[in-house]
Motif scaffolding. Structure first.
Motif, PDB file in Angstrom:
ATOM      1  N   ARG A 199     -62.317 -23.534  21.820  1.00  0.00           N
ATOM      2  CA  ARG A 199     -61.090 -23.630  22.949  1.00  0.00           C
ATOM      3  C   ARG A 199     -61.891 -24.414  24.149  1.00  0.00           C
ATOM      4  NH1 ARG A 199     -57.474 -18.958  24.182  1.00  0.00           N
ATOM      5  NH2 ARG A 199     -59.358 -18.181  25.214  1.00  0.00           N
ATOM      6  N   LYS A 200     -62.960 -23.757  24.394  1.00  0.00           N
ATOM      7  CA  LYS A 200     -63.564 -24.351  25.724  1.00  0.00           C
ATOM      8  C   LYS A 200     -63.917 -25.853  25.763  1.00  0.00           C
ATOM      9  CE  LYS A 200     -66.366 -20.054  26.348  1.00  0.00           C
ATOM     10  NZ  LYS A 200     -67.580 -19.271  26.370  1.00  0.00           N
ATOM     11  N   GLN A 201     -64.015 -26.508  24.666  1.00  0.00           N
ATOM     12  CA  GLN A 201     -64.134 -28.119  24.487  1.00  0.00           C
ATOM     13  C   GLN A 201     -62.876 -28.774  25.103  1.00  0.00           C
ATOM     14  OE1 GLN A 201     -65.488 -29.471  20.803  1.00  0.00           O
ATOM     15  NE2 GLN A 201     -66.420 -27.479  20.293  1.00  0.00           N
ATOM     16  N   PHE A 202     -61.765 -28.066  25.256  1.00  0.00           N
ATOM     17  CA  PHE A 202     -60.403 -28.414  25.515  1.00  0.00           C
ATOM     18  C   PHE A 202     -59.944 -28.327  26.959  1.00  0.00           C
ATOM     19  CE2 PHE A 202     -60.902 -28.742  21.237  1.00  0.00           C
ATOM     20  CZ  PHE A 202     -60.471 -30.200  20.600  1.00  0.00           C
ATOM     21  N   GLN A 203     -60.630 -27.242  27.445  1.00  0.00           N
ATOM     22  CA  GLN A 203     -60.146 -26.701  28.759  1.00  0.00           C
ATOM     23  C   GLN A 203     -60.385 -27.267  29.920  1.00  0.00           C
ATOM     24  OE1 GLN A 203     -61.941 -22.619  28.516  1.00  0.00           O
ATOM     25  NE2 GLN A 203     -60.081 -21.832  27.713  1.00  0.00           N
ATOM     26  N   ASP A 204     -61.169 -28.156  30.283  1.00  0.00           N
ATOM     27  CA  ASP A 204     -61.444 -28.978  31.322  1.00  0.00           C
ATOM     28  C   ASP A 204     -60.879 -30.199  31.373  1.00  0.00           C
ATOM     29  OD1 ASP A 204     -63.068 -26.698  32.387  1.00  0.00           O
ATOM     30  OD2 ASP A 204     -65.129 -27.767  31.246  1.00  0.00           O
ATOM     31  N   PRO A 205     -60.410 -30.636  32.515  1.00  0.00           N
ATOM     32  CA  PRO A 205     -59.939 -32.223  32.677  1.00  0.00           C
ATOM     33  C   PRO A 205     -60.772 -32.987  32.090  1.00  0.00           C
ATOM     34  CG  PRO A 205     -59.722 -30.644  34.856  1.00  0.00           C
ATOM     35  CD  PRO A 205     -60.606 -29.928  33.973  1.00  0.00           C
ATOM     36  N   GLY A 206     -60.084 -33.914  31.368  1.00  0.00           N
ATOM     37  CA  GLY A 206     -60.740 -35.040  30.784  1.00  0.00           C
ATOM     38  C   GLY A 206     -60.325 -36.352  31.129  1.00  0.00           C
ATOM     39  N   LYS A 207     -60.579 -37.231  30.583  1.00  0.00           N
ATOM     40  CA  LYS A 207     -60.287 -38.544  30.670  1.00  0.00           C
ATOM     41  C   LYS A 207     -58.905 -39.027  30.324  1.00  0.00           C
ATOM     42  CE  LYS A 207     -64.901 -40.622  30.374  1.00  0.00           C
ATOM     43  NZ  LYS A 207     -65.910 -41.573  29.618  1.00  0.00           N
ATOM     44  N   PRO A 208     -58.143 -39.754  31.068  1.00  0.00           N
ATOM     45  CA  PRO A 208     -56.760 -40.057  30.481  1.00  0.00           C
ATOM     46  C   PRO A 208     -56.779 -40.785  29.019  1.00  0.00           C
ATOM     47  CG  PRO A 208     -57.090 -41.147  32.783  1.00  0.00           C
ATOM     48  CD  PRO A 208     -58.470 -40.603  32.311  1.00  0.00           C
ATOM     49  N   LEU A 209     -57.703 -41.337  28.597  1.00  0.00           N
ATOM     50  CA  LEU A 209     -57.898 -41.666  27.115  1.00  0.00           C
ATOM     51  C   LEU A 209     -59.412 -41.301  26.874  1.00  0.00           C
ATOM     52  CD1 LEU A 209     -56.372 -45.140  26.971  1.00  0.00           C
ATOM     53  CD2 LEU A 209     -55.272 -42.936  25.950  1.00  0.00           C
ATOM     54  N   ALA A 210     -59.435 -40.664  25.538  1.00  0.00           N
ATOM     55  CA  ALA A 210     -60.620 -40.140  25.121  1.00  0.00           C
ATOM     56  C   ALA A 210     -60.920 -40.866  23.894  1.00  0.00           C
ATOM     57  CB  ALA A 210     -60.540 -38.659  24.773  1.00  0.00           C
ATOM     58  N   LYS A 211     -61.880 -40.586  23.154  1.00  0.00           N
ATOM     59  CA  LYS A 211     -62.160 -41.167  21.993  1.00  0.00           C
ATOM     60  C   LYS A 211     -61.085 -40.932  20.802  1.00  0.00           C
ATOM     61  CE  LYS A 211     -65.638 -42.063  18.173  1.00  0.00           C
ATOM     62  NZ  LYS A 211     -67.199 -41.548  17.654  1.00  0.00           N
ATOM     63  N   GLU A 212     -60.500 -41.842  19.953  1.00  0.00           N
ATOM     64  CA  GLU A 212     -59.462 -41.478  19.314  1.00  0.00           C
ATOM     65  C   GLU A 212     -60.170 -40.736  18.054  1.00  0.00           C
ATOM     66  OE1 GLU A 212     -56.989 -45.041  17.779  1.00  0.00           O
ATOM     67  OE2 GLU A 212     -57.757 -46.111  19.508  1.00  0.00           O
ATOM     68  N   ARG A 213     -59.280 -39.688  17.716  1.00  0.00           N
ATOM     69  CA  ARG A 213     -59.775 -38.947  16.567  1.00  0.00           C
ATOM     70  C   ARG A 213     -58.608 -38.207  15.629  1.00  0.00           C
ATOM     71  NH1 ARG A 213     -63.996 -33.468  16.441  1.00  0.00           N
ATOM     72  NH2 ARG A 213     -63.638 -33.346  13.728  1.00  0.00           N
ATOM     73  N   TRP A 214     -57.497 -37.568  16.647  1.00  0.00           N
ATOM     74  CA  TRP A 214     -56.737 -37.128  15.711  1.00  0.00           C
ATOM     75  C   TRP A 214     -55.409 -38.012  15.325  1.00  0.00           C
ATOM     76  CZ3 TRP A 214     -59.604 -33.132  15.231  1.00  0.00           C
ATOM     77  CH2 TRP A 214     -60.530 -32.860  16.327  1.00  0.00           C
ATOM     78  N   ALA A 215     -55.012 -37.731  14.013  1.00  0.00           N
ATOM     79  CA  ALA A 215     -53.755 -38.500  13.524  1.00  0.00           C
ATOM     80  C   ALA A 215     -52.512 -37.709  14.046  1.00  0.00           C
ATOM     81  CB  ALA A 215     -53.986 -38.619  11.945  1.00  0.00           C
ATOM     82  N   GLY A 216     -52.845 -36.202  13.938  1.00  0.00           N
ATOM     83  CA  GLY A 216     -51.600 -35.627  14.384  1.00  0.00           C
ATOM     84  C   GLY A 216     -51.926 -34.192  14.872  1.00  0.00           C
ATOM     85  N   ALA A 217     -51.425 -33.583  15.515  1.00  0.00           N
ATOM     86  CA  ALA A 217     -51.448 -32.252  15.911  1.00  0.00           C
ATOM     87  C   ALA A 217     -50.303 -31.336  16.255  1.00  0.00           C
ATOM     88  CB  ALA A 217     -52.208 -32.595  17.323  1.00  0.00           C
ATOM     89  N   VAL A 218     -50.885 -29.936  16.028  1.00  0.00           N
ATOM     90  CA  VAL A 218     -49.545 -28.965  16.375  1.00  0.00           C
ATOM     91  C   VAL A 218     -50.416 -28.248  17.461  1.00  0.00           C
ATOM     92  CG1 VAL A 218     -48.577 -26.819  15.358  1.00  0.00           C
ATOM     93  CG2 VAL A 218     -48.868 -28.755  13.783  1.00  0.00           C
ATOM     94  N   ASP A 219     -49.621 -28.355  18.573  1.00  0.00           N
ATOM     95  CA  ASP A 219     -50.075 -27.352  19.734  1.00  0.00           C
ATOM     96  C   ASP A 219     -48.929 -26.628  20.200  1.00  0.00           C
ATOM     97  OD1 ASP A 219     -51.686 -27.414  22.349  1.00  0.00           O
ATOM     98  OD2 ASP A 219     -49.457 -27.475  23.179  1.00  0.00           O
TER      99      ASP A 219
END
Length: 330
Positions: A199-219
Motif C-alpha cells: 500500500r505504501k506505493q499508493f499513499q503519497d501524492p502523485g502526478k495528475p497522470l501516471a503511466k497507464e497500467r490498470w484496465a480496471g480497479a476495485v477500490d
C-alpha cells in the motif's frame, strides 16, 4: 426473549453490550426471521465502538446483514420456514439489524437464499462479497474484460477485497492486489492474485497522470490511494469505488477523466435495486468458488462481537468475519 448486541446512548456516552431482549421490542416489519448467521463489517465495527456516527437512533441492534429462517410472515412472497438473506437497507443503522437471534424487517428487503449456498456460506459472502460482485458487474458494464489487461484491487486483505480477488481471478482476470499487510501475500496469492503490492506505493501524492497500467480497479479505500489509482488507469479504464477506509476525500484532478476517458463508477450496496441484488447473488453462485470461502472466513460467536469489532478497526482482521448467531439453523 432473545440475545442481541444492543447499542445504547446515555447523553454522550455510547456503549454496546450483549443483552437479553423481549420480542415485544422488535421494530415494525412484516417478516420475523430467526437469524442463523450474521457478519461483522467495518460499518458494524464503527457503530459498536462509537468511532463514527453510523447509528441514527438508539437503542440499536447493529449488523448490516443476516441470513436466517422465516419465523412469521405477513408478506406474500415469504412463508414460515423460508431461508432468506438481507443486505443493507439501513439495518444496523436506522432499523435493528442482524447481530441478534431475531430480526423483524420489511419483507421487500429480503431475497431468497440462493442455491447451492447454506445460510453460513451466504454470510461468509455477506455484504462484503455481495458488494464485491456489484463492483465486478460495474466493471463488466463498462467493457472491462480479461483481455484488456490487469485489474487492481485495493484493500485486498479485507472482506470486499478478498472476495473481489477471488471472483476476478476465477473470471480470468489478471488480478493485482494492494494491501498494507505484506504478511498476507500468501493468502492473497491463494485467492488468485498474480502480484501483491505494498500500500505504501499508493499513499503519497502523485502526478495528475501516471503511466497507464490498470484496465480496471476495485477500490475500497478512497482518499489518496484512489486518486493514484485513477491517475494510472489505461485509456477508457474503469474504477469501481465502494469504500472509504482511507478517508472520504478524493485529492485528484480531472485529467484522468477528460484526457483518458476514465470512468469512476460508484457502487452502493445499501439501497441497490432488488433486481441487481438478485442478479449479484445469482452471479456469486456461478462465479465464486465455494472452496475458497473457508479460507476467507473467521467465525465467532455473538459473545465475541464487541472485542472483535475493535480488532477489525485496528486492521488485525483479514477476510470475512461471520457471526454464528443460531448455527444449528444452518
Amino acid at each position: 426473549m432473545f440475545q442481541a448486541i444492543l447499542i445504547e446512548k446515555d447523553g454522550t456516552d455510547v456503549r454496546a453490550g450483549l443483552s437479553t431482549v423481549d420480542d415485544d421490542r422488535l421494530p415494525a416489519g412484516d417478516v420475523t426471521v430467526r437469524v442463523a448467521h450474521s457478519t461483522l463489517n467495518y460499518k458494524d465495527a464503527l457503530a459498536i465502538t462509537g468511532k463514527a456516527p453510523v447509528v441514527r437512533s438508539y437503542p440499536m441492534v447493529p449488523g448490516i446483514d443476516f441470513a436466517g429462517v422465516v419465523e412469521h410472515s405477513a408478506h406474500p412472497a415469504y412463508k414460515a420456514g423460508d431461508k432468506v438473506v438481507l443486505n443493507g437497507w439501513g439495518v444496523g443503522e436506522q432499523h435493528w439489524g442482524g447481530l441478534a437471534e431475531k430480526a423483524r424487517v420489511n419483507g421487500d428487503w429480503l431475497v431468497p437464499l440462493q442455491s447451492p449456498f447454506t445460510l453460513r456460506q451466504a454470510m461468509a459472502i455477506g455484504t462484503a462479497g455481495y458488494t464485491a460482485m456489484l463492483c465486478v458487474m460495474a466493471l463488466e458494464r463498462h467493457d472491462v474484460t480479461p483481455d484488456k489487461g490487469e485489474v487492481l484491487v485495493t484493500g485486498a486483505a479485507g472482506g470486499v477485497g478478498s472476495v473481489a480477488v477471488a471472483l476476478l481471478s476465477k473470471l480470468g482476470y489478471e488480478v493485482v492486489a494492494v494491501t498494507g499487510r505484506p504478511e498476507e501475500a500468501g493468502y492473497l496469492t491463494a485467492l488468485g492474485a498474480k502480484e501483491v503490492l505494498d500500500r505504501k506505493q499508493f499513499q503519497d501524492p502523485g502526478k495528475p497522470l501516471a503511466k497507464e497500467r490498470w484496465a480496471g480497479a476495485v477500490d475500497v479505500v478512497g482518499g489518496q490511494i484512489l486518486a493514484n489509482v485513477c491517475a494510472a488507469m489505461k485509456y477508457r479504464g474503469t474504477v469501481a469505488a465502494c469504500g472509504l477506509a482511507g478517508g472520504m476525500s478524493l485529492p485528484t484532478t480531472v485529467a484522468p477523466f477528460i484526457l483518458r476517458g476514465v470512468t469512476l463508477a460508484g457502487v452502493d450496496s445499501v439501497m441497490c435495486p432488488r433486481e441487481l441484488r438478485v442478479e449479484a447473488w445469482r452471479r456469486l453462485a456461478d462465479d465464486l468458488d465455494p472452496a475458497k470461502l473457508d479460507g476467507l472466513t473467521t467465525e465467532i460467536p455473538l459473545s465475541d462481537v464487541i472485542p472483535t469489532a475493535a480488532s477489525l478497526l485496528d486492521g488485525q482482521v483479514r477476510g470475512r468475519v461471520t457471526v454464528a448467531v443460531s448455527p444449528t439453523l444452518a
